[in-house]
Design an enzyme around this catalytic site. Structure first.
Site, PDB file in Angstrom:
ATOM      1  N   HIS A   1       0.847  -1.195   0.000  1.00  0.00           N
ATOM      2  CA  HIS A   1       0.000   0.000   0.000  1.00  0.00           C
ATOM      3  C   HIS A   1       0.877   1.238   0.000  1.00  0.00           C
ATOM      4  O   HIS A   1       2.041   1.208   0.421  1.00  0.00           O
ATOM      5  CB  HIS A   1      -0.928   0.024   1.227  1.00  0.00           C
ATOM      6  CG  HIS A   1      -0.213   0.273   2.533  1.00  0.00           C
ATOM      7  ND1 HIS A   1       0.035   1.542   3.016  1.00  0.00           N
ATOM      8  CD2 HIS A   1       0.319  -0.581   3.441  1.00  0.00           C
ATOM      9  CE1 HIS A   1       0.675   1.456   4.173  1.00  0.00           C
ATOM     10  NE2 HIS A   1       0.874   0.183   4.451  1.00  0.00           N
ATOM     11  N   CYS A   2       0.324   2.325  -0.520  1.00  0.00           N
ATOM     12  CA  CYS A   2       0.948   3.631  -0.373  1.00  0.00           C
ATOM     13  C   CYS A   2       0.049   4.447   0.545  1.00  0.00           C
ATOM     14  O   CYS A   2      -0.708   3.884   1.331  1.00  0.00           O
ATOM     15  CB  CYS A   2       1.161   4.303  -1.728  1.00  0.00           C
ATOM     16  SG  CYS A   2      -0.359   4.545  -2.675  1.00  0.00           S
ATOM     17  N   MET A   3       0.069   5.760   0.466  1.00  0.00           N
ATOM     18  CA  MET A   3      -0.712   6.558   1.404  1.00  0.00           C
ATOM     19  C   MET A   3      -2.215   6.418   1.188  1.00  0.00           C
ATOM     20  O   MET A   3      -2.993   6.488   2.127  1.00  0.00           O
ATOM     21  CB  MET A   3      -0.322   8.032   1.290  1.00  0.00           C
ATOM     22  CG  MET A   3       1.074   8.325   1.778  1.00  0.00           C
ATOM     23  SD  MET A   3       1.373  10.076   2.007  1.00  0.00           S
ATOM     24  CE  MET A   3       0.280  10.438   3.373  1.00  0.00           C
TER      25      MET A   3
ATOM     26  N   ARG B   1      -3.666   4.023  -1.442  1.00  0.00           N
ATOM     27  CA  ARG B   1      -4.084   2.913  -2.304  1.00  0.00           C
ATOM     28  C   ARG B   1      -3.597   1.562  -1.788  1.00  0.00           C
ATOM     29  O   ARG B   1      -2.478   1.438  -1.302  1.00  0.00           O
ATOM     30  CB  ARG B   1      -3.543   3.113  -3.730  1.00  0.00           C
ATOM     31  CG  ARG B   1      -3.922   4.439  -4.349  1.00  0.00           C
ATOM     32  CD  ARG B   1      -3.352   4.578  -5.750  1.00  0.00           C
ATOM     33  NE  ARG B   1      -3.601   5.900  -6.296  1.00  0.00           N
ATOM     34  CZ  ARG B   1      -3.366   6.268  -7.554  1.00  0.00           C
ATOM     35  NH1 ARG B   1      -2.847   5.375  -8.401  1.00  0.00           N
ATOM     36  NH2 ARG B   1      -3.622   7.480  -7.961  1.00  0.00           N
TER      37      ARG B   1
END
Length: 482
Positions: free
Chosen positions: A28-30, A32
């Protein structure tokens, strides 16, 4: 998203992406959840988009489900927990991570890497190195901002040294984390990459002289750490293929640290230091002499850059500026793109008053847009309509020009961390003339972006007659969201 709804969201997502056997990787990113999938034809995308927690989907090198800040990390943890409870077997990933993907998943990944351009693959790898560092940058940046406020107000003088240590510790050692992630991304042993990168920030390098000049600890910064870890990975791979197995455990780690470590001290730190200094000098010169034009271009082009994934090239530049100057002067300019997007969405809401479905989407996505999470508005509103995406860029350009104008007048506005934008960036603002002045200039840029984005979209974002009284009974045809 409530705590009780997170497991339900993860449970709802898993069957819609093809079940546990179809998931090859989870990250995951911030904002998504990023999934590697063996067979993307098994994804029920319409059902995914219909889930209340899903703000949008992006089909790229990974299958990305937009959930929003905070929610992405929490749902990812629940999603991984669901995968861990699945019956282990050859088709169920996560039971035992392998160093390289095989089977259908590996075939798909290989196909994607072959069809992607080398430049785009490089940008993805750069993002994979730096994006995991953003939460720490944000947390330390907020603490540094609060500490600066306390210092200026002369409050809690006994606490501010402790807050300085807490906020500065990560930045002092960020090179180690960059080295760790670089080796991990390029197939080396992460801890060896971190060990070599640690040479860059080790205070004892001041005792080393190069051409008669002592080295400065930290010279080269994150760029030097990245180069050192890349070199260490190459040396490690060379050793793995040539050192006898009986000696590998001793010889390979030693050479992997020794050879790149010495080259880092005697070459890479100097070269990377020159590049880092040039980046800082160029950024300051650009804003001081061509601030309006620079802001116009950066604010206006950032949304298309995000769509193409090219914004990832700026991550090491931001990190270098933060390490050098304490803040990046580029991020507030780029954040104006989100302001233009918010203004454009507001204009769509006003003009297309008969499109109740679209107005519902805007009402749900607008708060996230104000906080700098633009994907819901991009993929749900402006991009499908076409023209509003272009007029949103016009608003971003106007906001960027506003901030750039003040930079030319001597008021530099920066961000102490990368990641947030919109209103969420206020706690991370800094500047050469104090937090109050920086916040005022940034707020003026946001208001300019909102106003120009709204006006440009209201006037030019629609075909003739759309949304104007009885002649605008329906919205124009909207293609499906990509």
């Amino acid at each position: 998203m409530t705590r009780t709804s997170r497991p339900a969201t993860a449970a709802a997502l898993l069957p819609l992406v093809g079940g546990p056997a179809n998931v090859t990787s989870v990250a995951h990113c911030m904002t998504r959840l990023r999934l590697g999938l063996a067979d993307r034809s098994l994804v029920d995308e319409d059902a995914l988009r219909a889930l209340p927690a899903v703000l949008g989907v992006v089909d790229d090198d990974t299958y990305q489900i937009v959930l929003g800040p905070g929610a992405a990390a929490r749902v990812t943890a629940d999603f991984e927990a669901l995968l861990a409870t699945a019956a282990p077997g050859p088709d169920v990933p996560g039971a035992a991570p392998a160093p390289a993907e095989t089977g259908a998943a590996g075939a798909e990944e290989g196909t994607r890497h072959r069809t992607a351009t080398p430049g785009k693959l490089l940008l993805r790898r750069v993002a994979n190195i730096f994006v995991p560092l953003i939460p720490a940058l944000v947390g330390c940046g907020v603490i540094a901002g609060a500490n600066g406020l306390l210092v200026n107000l002369r409050l809690l003088p006994s606490l501010t040294p402790a807050l300085t240590a807490v906020s500065s510790g990560f930045l002092a050692l960020i090179a180690v984390f960059v080295g760790h992630n670089t080796a991990k991304e390029f197939g080396g042993t992460p801890v060896l990459g971190g060990a070599v990168a640690a040479v860059v920030v080790y205070p004892g390098v001041a005792q080393v002289t190069v051409a008669g000049t002592p080295l400065a600890p930290g010279r080269g910064g994150v760029l030097g750490a990245l180069a050192a870890a890349l070199l260490a990975t190459r040396v490690e791979k060379w050793c793995r293929g040539r050192v006898p197995q009986a000696l590998d455990v001793l010889v390979t780690p030693t050479l992997t640290v020794l050879v790149p470590g010495l080259l880092t001290l005697y070459a890479l730190m100097y070269a990377a230091g020159e590049v880092s200094s040039a980046i800082g000098t160029a950024a300051n010169w650009l804003l001081a002499t061509t601030g309006v034009l620079a802001g116009l271009l950066l604010g206006g082009l950032f949304l298309p850059l995000v769509m193409l994934g090219l914004h990832q090239a700026l991550i090491p530049v931001h990190a270098t500026l933060i390490e050098q100057q304490g803040y990046t002067v580029l991020l507030p300019l780029l954040a104006m793109a989100g302001a233009g997007q918010v203004g454009a969405a507001a204009a769509v809401y006003v003009r297309l008053r008969h499109d109740h479905s679209l107005r519902t989407t805007i009402r749900s996505a607008l708060p996230a847009g104000l906080l700098g999470v633009g994907e819901p508005l991009i993929y749900g509103v402006s991009l499908p309509l076409g023209r509003p995406f272009a007029t949103a860029c016009v608003g971003g350009a106007a906001g960027g020009a506003f901030v750039g104008l003040f930079a030319m007048l001597g008021d530099r506005v920066g961000a102490t961390a990368i990641g947030p934008s919109g209103w969420a960036l206020f706690p991370l603002l800094a500047g050469n003339r104090g937090l109050g002045q920086a916040a005022a200039v940034y707020a003026g840029g946001l208001l300019t972006g909102y106003a120009v984005g709204f006006a440009a979209t209201y006037a030019f974002g629609f075909g003739f007659g759309v949304g104007s009284g009885s002649g605008g009974k329906a919205a124009p045809d909207r293609p499906s969201v990509p």
